[in-house]
Design a protein around this motif. Sequence first.
Motif, PDB file in Angstrom:
ATOM      1  N   TYR A 128       0.773  -1.321   0.091  1.00 31.93           N
ATOM      2  CA  TYR A 128      -0.037  -0.054   0.050  1.00 31.93           C
ATOM      3  C   TYR A 128       0.677   1.261   0.227  1.00 31.93           C
ATOM      4  O   TYR A 128       2.048   1.217   0.637  1.00 31.93           O
ATOM      5  N   PHE A 129       0.288   2.353  -0.605  1.00 32.08           N
ATOM      6  CA  PHE A 129       1.241   3.466  -0.446  1.00 32.08           C
ATOM      7  C   PHE A 129       0.336   4.595  -0.665  1.00 32.08           C
ATOM      8  O   PHE A 129      -0.820   4.669  -1.206  1.00 32.08           O
ATOM      9  N   ASP A 130       0.664   6.040  -0.022  1.00 33.72           N
ATOM     10  CA  ASP A 130       0.177   6.926  -0.302  1.00 33.72           C
ATOM     11  C   ASP A 130       1.274   8.101  -0.407  1.00 33.72           C
ATOM     12  O   ASP A 130       1.784   8.656   0.659  1.00 33.72           O
ATOM     13  N   ARG A 131       1.232   8.558  -1.538  1.00 31.74           N
ATOM     14  CA  ARG A 131       2.403   9.600  -1.842  1.00 31.74           C
ATOM     15  C   ARG A 131       2.023  10.777  -1.132  1.00 31.74           C
ATOM     16  O   ARG A 131       3.023  11.531  -0.829  1.00 31.74           O
ATOM     17  N   PHE A 132       0.836  11.241  -0.798  1.00 31.78           N
ATOM     18  CA  PHE A 132       0.562  12.566  -0.617  1.00 31.78           C
ATOM     19  C   PHE A 132       0.889  12.520   1.084  1.00 31.78           C
ATOM     20  O   PHE A 132       1.149  13.488   1.659  1.00 31.78           O
ATOM     21  N   ILE A 165      -0.295   4.969   9.343  1.00 28.38           N
ATOM     22  CA  ILE A 165       0.162   3.801   8.692  1.00 28.38           C
ATOM     23  C   ILE A 165      -1.218   2.798   8.830  1.00 28.38           C
ATOM     24  O   ILE A 165      -1.594   2.154   7.887  1.00 28.38           O
ATOM     25  N   LEU A 166      -2.041   3.000   9.831  1.00 28.70           N
ATOM     26  CA  LEU A 166      -3.157   2.136  10.103  1.00 28.70           C
ATOM     27  C   LEU A 166      -4.159   2.730   8.901  1.00 28.70           C
ATOM     28  O   LEU A 166      -5.004   1.939   8.318  1.00 28.70           O
ATOM     29  N   ASP A 167      -4.123   3.647   8.434  1.00 29.69           N
ATOM     30  CA  ASP A 167      -5.190   4.316   7.478  1.00 29.69           C
ATOM     31  C   ASP A 167      -4.788   4.031   6.126  1.00 29.69           C
ATOM     32  O   ASP A 167      -5.690   4.256   5.039  1.00 29.69           O
ATOM     33  N   LEU A 168      -3.493   3.299   5.789  1.00 32.54           N
ATOM     34  CA  LEU A 168      -3.210   3.082   4.312  1.00 32.54           C
ATOM     35  C   LEU A 168      -4.364   2.118   3.499  1.00 32.54           C
ATOM     36  O   LEU A 168      -4.153   2.812   2.286  1.00 32.54           O
ATOM     37  N   PRO A 169      -4.664   1.230   4.065  1.00 34.16           N
ATOM     38  CA  PRO A 169      -5.629   0.340   3.262  1.00 34.16           C
ATOM     39  C   PRO A 169      -6.881   1.088   2.824  1.00 34.16           C
ATOM     40  O   PRO A 169      -7.576   1.118   1.639  1.00 34.16           O
ATOM     41  N   ASN A 170      -7.419   2.115   3.577  1.00 30.93           N
ATOM     42  CA  ASN A 170      -8.329   3.062   3.624  1.00 30.93           C
ATOM     43  C   ASN A 170      -7.930   4.080   2.381  1.00 30.93           C
ATOM     44  O   ASN A 170      -9.013   4.631   1.762  1.00 30.93           O
ATOM     45  N   ARG A 171      -6.939   4.330   2.106  1.00 25.61           N
ATOM     46  CA  ARG A 171      -6.410   5.456   1.172  1.00 25.61           C
ATOM     47  C   ARG A 171      -6.243   4.982  -0.196  1.00 25.61           C
ATOM     48  O   ARG A 171      -6.333   5.763  -1.027  1.00 25.61           O
ATOM     49  N   ILE A 172      -6.287   3.811  -0.574  1.00 25.09           N
ATOM     50  CA  ILE A 172      -6.138   3.430  -1.776  1.00 25.09           C
ATOM     51  C   ILE A 172      -7.242   3.830  -2.860  1.00 25.09           C
ATOM     52  O   ILE A 172      -6.828   4.283  -3.848  1.00 25.09           O
ATOM     53  N   ALA A 173      -8.294   3.708  -2.245  1.00 21.97           N
ATOM     54  CA  ALA A 173      -9.374   4.039  -3.206  1.00 21.97           C
ATOM     55  C   ALA A 173      -9.432   5.626  -3.351  1.00 21.97           C
ATOM     56  O   ALA A 173     -10.167   6.007  -4.534  1.00 21.97           O
ATOM     57  N   VAL A 174      -9.029   6.459  -2.709  1.00 23.83           N
ATOM     58  CA  VAL A 174      -9.066   7.721  -2.904  1.00 23.83           C
ATOM     59  C   VAL A 174      -7.921   8.581  -3.572  1.00 23.83           C
ATOM     60  O   VAL A 174      -8.031   9.663  -4.130  1.00 23.83           O
ATOM     61  N   GLN A 175      -6.689   7.785  -3.739  1.00 19.98           N
ATOM     62  CA  GLN A 175      -5.595   8.494  -4.250  1.00 19.98           C
ATOM     63  C   GLN A 175      -5.594   8.971  -5.540  1.00 19.98           C
ATOM     64  O   GLN A 175      -5.351  10.260  -5.773  1.00 19.98           O
ATOM     65  N   ASN A 176      -6.422   8.225  -6.446  1.00 22.56           N
ATOM     66  CA  ASN A 176      -6.365   8.961  -7.696  1.00 22.56           C
ATOM     67  C   ASN A 176      -7.368  10.111  -7.957  1.00 22.56           C
ATOM     68  O   ASN A 176      -7.350  10.723  -8.878  1.00 22.56           O
ATOM     69  N   ASN A 177      -8.150  10.196  -6.852  1.00 24.22           N
ATOM     70  CA  ASN A 177      -9.051  11.172  -6.931  1.00 24.22           C
ATOM     71  C   ASN A 177      -9.058  12.417  -5.985  1.00 24.22           C
ATOM     72  O   ASN A 177      -9.513  13.565  -5.840  1.00 24.22           O
ATOM     73  N   THR A 178      -7.757  12.373  -5.374  1.00 23.32           N
ATOM     74  CA  THR A 178      -7.049  13.491  -4.594  1.00 23.32           C
ATOM     75  C   THR A 178      -6.354  14.425  -5.014  1.00 23.32           C
ATOM     76  O   THR A 178      -5.336  13.874  -5.621  1.00 23.32           O
TER      77      THR A 178
END
Length: 501
Positions: free
Chosen positions: A85-89, A194-207
């Motif tokens: 999982y990753f969240d570049r923001f 870190i805990l929120d990473l799985p929840n962020r995948i769905a919004v990355q492309n729209n953020t």
Amino acid sequence: MLYATFFIISAPLPAKAKNAAEVFAEVSGSVVVIHNYDKSEKLQSIGSGVILSSGKVATNYHVVEPTGKLTVIYKGREYPSKLLYFDRFRDVCSLSVPGLPESKLLLGTTRELKTGDKVYALGAPQGLELTFSDGIISGLRPVDKGFYIQTTAPISAGSSGGGLFDENGRLIGLPTYFFKQGQQLNFALPVEWILDLPNRIAVQNNTILSADLGNVYQVNALEERQDWGGMILFCKNWIKQMPGSGEAWGYLGFAYLQRGELSLSIDAYTEAIRRRPDYAQYWVDLGVAYGREGQKQKKIEAYRQAVRLNSEYAVGWFNLAMAYVQNGETDKAIAAYQQAVRITPRDASAWYRLGLVFSDGGQFDKAVKAYLQAVRITPENANYLLSLARAYGHAAQPSEAYEAYKSALRINPDYTDAWVYLGISYENDHRKEEALHAYTEALRINPDHNTALFNLGRFYLETGSVEKGMAVYGRLKHLNPEMAQLFFNTFYKFMFPKNAL
């Protein structure tokens, strides 16, 4: 008045903090080195990571970007790994590392942290495994889900993605940045991300990234130097470049607030909220600005909106509670403080203030319980012990009160208020010699202590030493005419017994 009342919530208190060696022994088996190779398998960067209980590794996203071949070095062995999982923001990611042992690492929460708390950083600066440093939290910056941590614990190149741990060895963040132009400007992103990473995948492309991290680091450095003018100019330029950035408007509001330019601060925070209406911190900051401008109801409503948006936001509840106290709304203040200590049960000041509200309302049994929580968390605070002692006295628990007074005086033998109130307690128990000693001790430390003089003069008059009482009255009249008048009106019959009706 040193009393106050509190309702007590049964909240578990942490064990005694571990020392540095104990923390290192507990967490060192959870930190790894990460090697990032390019397509030609040339090593392009080295960073750190933390093994979670799931066996996955958490680190900063910039450690693995650009992503090539990734390996994890653990106890001398190299494990192939892949980005999970990753969240570049937010600059956070997790890695899948087949075969890597799971860790017993415990996770903390940034919501329980306070400025001044002891912390430990563990990483691999310059590729050196298990480099350990300590420091304190020097700042907490509210962000979604938790708090960005500023710390004095040294963080060097290669430490990014390692672990930042609290004094109980719990992971609270990932060290992520070292500001070279400043001193001790080190940052860690919150463990909650870190805990929120799985929840962020769905919004990355729209953020849309509302503020690049470089701007945040720069503005934090200006804040550290208290360069409010420079911060205002920087934020204005930031807004020109990114007019939709709520962070830019929020930091601008903060800078104006520090300069005392309240109307401009309110306008900036209003703009920040317009862009990010769901961000509780901006509502709290707006409430602070309203409060300094004397707009009590708007202040309360701003704080209420903050906790509506985030019912787990302890700062919002704490500020709301203080606003209710100032507005004379005791029951609402108690309820708000109860929420604050529920969320952050290690916040001694919140327990103490809850105790004050209970005491002011005459609920002394509840005040005792709240003060006890504050004392257990911060046992060396003489002021907490004094308030506890007075609450014990009002709750008809004299032996406990005496012990609390003596504990306060063991910590601070020159605590005049403690000597005065101890003297009053002795008098109430008809222990006159001990009462006289306590009053004289208070005046030995501070000969001009008005309350000590008032009580010593009263003591002399009530025990028949009229001449000594009159001498004290003369001193009090010189130091505090209003208190001297009260003394005169109250004890006239003792001072002039022949003239009394």
